[in-house]
Design an enzyme around this catalytic site. Structure first.
Site, short mmCIF file in Angstrom:
data_model
loop_
_atom_site.label_atom_id
_atom_site.label_comp_id
_atom_site.label_asym_id
_atom_site.label_seq_id
_atom_site.Cartn_x
_atom_site.Cartn_y
_atom_site.Cartn_z
N LYS A 276 9.37 -5.93 32.78
CA LYS A 276 10.19 -5.61 33.96
C LYS A 276 9.62 -4.45 34.78
O LYS A 276 10.35 -3.65 35.35
CB LYS A 276 11.64 -5.30 33.55
CG LYS A 276 12.28 -6.41 32.73
CD LYS A 276 12.19 -7.76 33.40
CE LYS A 276 12.98 -7.86 34.69
NZ LYS A 276 12.87 -9.20 35.33
N SER A 277 8.30 -4.39 34.85
CA SER A 277 7.65 -3.34 35.62
C SER A 277 6.76 -3.88 36.74
O SER A 277 5.94 -3.15 37.27
CB SER A 277 6.82 -2.44 34.70
OG SER A 277 7.64 -1.75 33.79
N GLY A 278 6.90 -5.16 37.05
CA GLY A 278 6.13 -5.73 38.14
C GLY A 278 5.04 -6.68 37.68
O GLY A 278 4.10 -6.95 38.44
N THR B 90 5.08 -10.07 37.04
CA THR B 90 5.01 -11.31 37.81
C THR B 90 4.60 -11.03 39.26
O THR B 90 3.86 -11.82 39.86
CB THR B 90 6.36 -12.03 37.77
OG1 THR B 90 6.73 -12.25 36.40
CG2 THR B 90 6.29 -13.38 38.48
N TRP B 91 5.05 -9.93 39.79
CA TRP B 91 4.66 -9.54 41.15
C TRP B 91 3.15 -9.37 41.23
O TRP B 91 2.49 -9.89 42.14
CB TRP B 91 5.37 -8.25 41.52
CG TRP B 91 5.48 -8.01 43.00
CD1 TRP B 91 4.97 -8.78 44.01
CD2 TRP B 91 6.17 -6.93 43.62
NE1 TRP B 91 5.29 -8.24 45.23
CE2 TRP B 91 6.03 -7.11 45.02
CE3 TRP B 91 6.89 -5.84 43.15
CZ2 TRP B 91 6.58 -6.21 45.94
CZ3 TRP B 91 7.44 -4.95 44.06
CH2 TRP B 91 7.29 -5.14 45.44
N HIS C 213 1.44 -7.74 28.02
CA HIS C 213 2.32 -6.57 27.97
C HIS C 213 1.74 -5.52 27.02
O HIS C 213 2.40 -4.53 26.71
CB HIS C 213 3.72 -6.96 27.51
CG HIS C 213 4.51 -7.71 28.54
ND1 HIS C 213 4.58 -7.31 29.86
CD2 HIS C 213 5.29 -8.82 28.44
CE1 HIS C 213 5.36 -8.16 30.53
NE2 HIS C 213 5.79 -9.07 29.69
N ARG D 97 6.25 1.63 36.60
CA ARG D 97 7.55 1.69 37.27
C ARG D 97 8.35 2.84 36.69
O ARG D 97 8.19 3.17 35.50
CB ARG D 97 8.30 0.37 37.07
CG ARG D 97 9.56 0.23 37.94
CD ARG D 97 10.23 -1.11 37.70
NE ARG D 97 11.31 -1.35 38.65
CZ ARG D 97 12.15 -2.39 38.62
NH1 ARG D 97 12.01 -3.31 37.66
NH2 ARG D 97 13.10 -2.52 39.53
N ASP E 261 14.40 2.73 36.08
CA ASP E 261 14.54 1.48 36.82
C ASP E 261 14.09 0.30 35.96
O ASP E 261 14.70 -0.77 35.96
CB ASP E 261 13.71 1.52 38.11
CG ASP E 261 14.31 2.43 39.16
OD1 ASP E 261 15.54 2.61 39.17
OD2 ASP E 261 13.55 2.96 39.99
N SER F 83 16.45 -3.03 34.69
CA SER F 83 16.03 -4.43 34.80
C SER F 83 15.94 -5.09 33.43
O SER F 83 16.26 -6.27 33.27
CB SER F 83 14.67 -4.52 35.51
OG SER F 83 14.80 -4.21 36.87
#
Length: 297
Positions: free
Chosen positions: A35-37, A39-40, A92, A111, A115, A119
């Site tokens: 959850k730190s980007g 996929t982005w 990861h 990230r 935050d 997520s």
């Protein structure tokens, strides 16, 4: 001789699957915490490498999670070997757990830990635990799930919880272990650190900077289309093709792209807990990393 990579293991991943991976010149390894980007950054790499928003396959197939035990290692290796384009692979695992090959470029996305934790809490509610147990050979959960701890109670506990950083990588010590290791390597020519908040604030600039780091020449006329395809809203609309769910463990793929912003985590903590968070992080990571990570400068 270089030190052998540390072996990170969990019920559904094993970093030893990297051992023996046949790197090619130009490979990109995307190393992030959950959850730190992740996929982005995979999508950004896909757009830069392929030069088009029209991906030839779903993103998880183009950029597999190599450590994931759900897919047989040999199948993942074969799929990557068959790719004619420059490859971009997800992990990861911190950089001390993967082979550092001079032919490859390593990208670590950071990230704000609070935050990321928010997520992570939302993501936990979107996972099909029965399906995950089936895929990894773990015992299935018995009975219906109990009520979840509310986020406002869970987050302070996450801040305070002691954990072995190498055993629980999604804990606060684990997050800062991953980032501290990457921070110590930031001057290496094939290691790039990217801040999630910079992607939020200046996606076009960050994509151009990454293209430069990777040695990719993008025709000027293509930039608007590529940047638009990497925006959060556009990615959410394409959740069926982009969400990291090749085995059907998400209850709702569009919910994976929940918010995409920053700042919610610190806002959920009172002043005393936030001060406690600051004291804990100061003991877990170097001050220059924390200044960069928390945007204190």
């Amino acid at each position: 001789m270089p030190e052998a990579p540390y072996r990170y293991r969990s019920p559904d991943e094993d970093s030893a699957r990297w051992l023996g991976f046949p790197f090619r010149d130009g490979d990109i390894v995307i190393s992030t915490r959950s959850k730190s980007g992740t996929t982005w950054m995979q999508m950004i790499c896909a757009l830069l490498v392929l030069g088009t928003p029209d991906l030839p396959a779903p993103l998880p197939r183009l950029s597999p999670w190599l450590d994931w035990l759900v897919e047989p290692r040999d199948e993942v290796y074969a799929r990557l070997a068959a790719q004619p384009h420059r490859r971009f692979v997800k992990t990861h695992t911190p950089l001390d757990g993967v082979p550092l090959d001079p032919r490859a470029h390593y990208v670590v996305v950071a990230r704000h830990p609070l935050d990321m934790a928010v997520s992570l809490w939302h993501q936990a509610g979107n996972l099909d635990r029965v399906r995950m147990a089936e895929l990894t050979g773990q015992p299935k959960p018995e009975g219906p799930p109990g009520p979840r701890t509310p986020l406002a109670e869970w987050l302070p506990r996450w801040v305070d919880r002691e954990a072995d950083p190498r055993e629980e990588l999604d804990s606060l010590p684990g997050v800062l272990w991953h980032l501290t290791d990457a921070w110590s390597r930031r001057d290496q020519p094939n290691v790039t650190l990217v801040h999630y908040d910079d992607l939020v604030a200046d996606l076009p600039g960050q994509m151009r900077a990454l293209a430069h780091r990777f040695g990719i020449d993008v025709p000027e006329a293509r930039w608007p289309e590529l940047v638009e395809a990497a925006t959060f809203e556009r990615m959410r609309r394409r959740a069926d093709q982009l969400a990291p769910d090749p085995a059907g463990v998400l209850k709702d793929r569009s919910a994976f792209f929940r918010r995409g912003g920053s700042g919610q985590g610190p806002e959920l903590l009172d002043a005393e807990t936030l001060a406690r968070y600051r004291r804990r992080t100061a003991a877990l990571a170097p001050p220059d990393l924390l200044t960069w990570l928390h945007r204190d400068g």
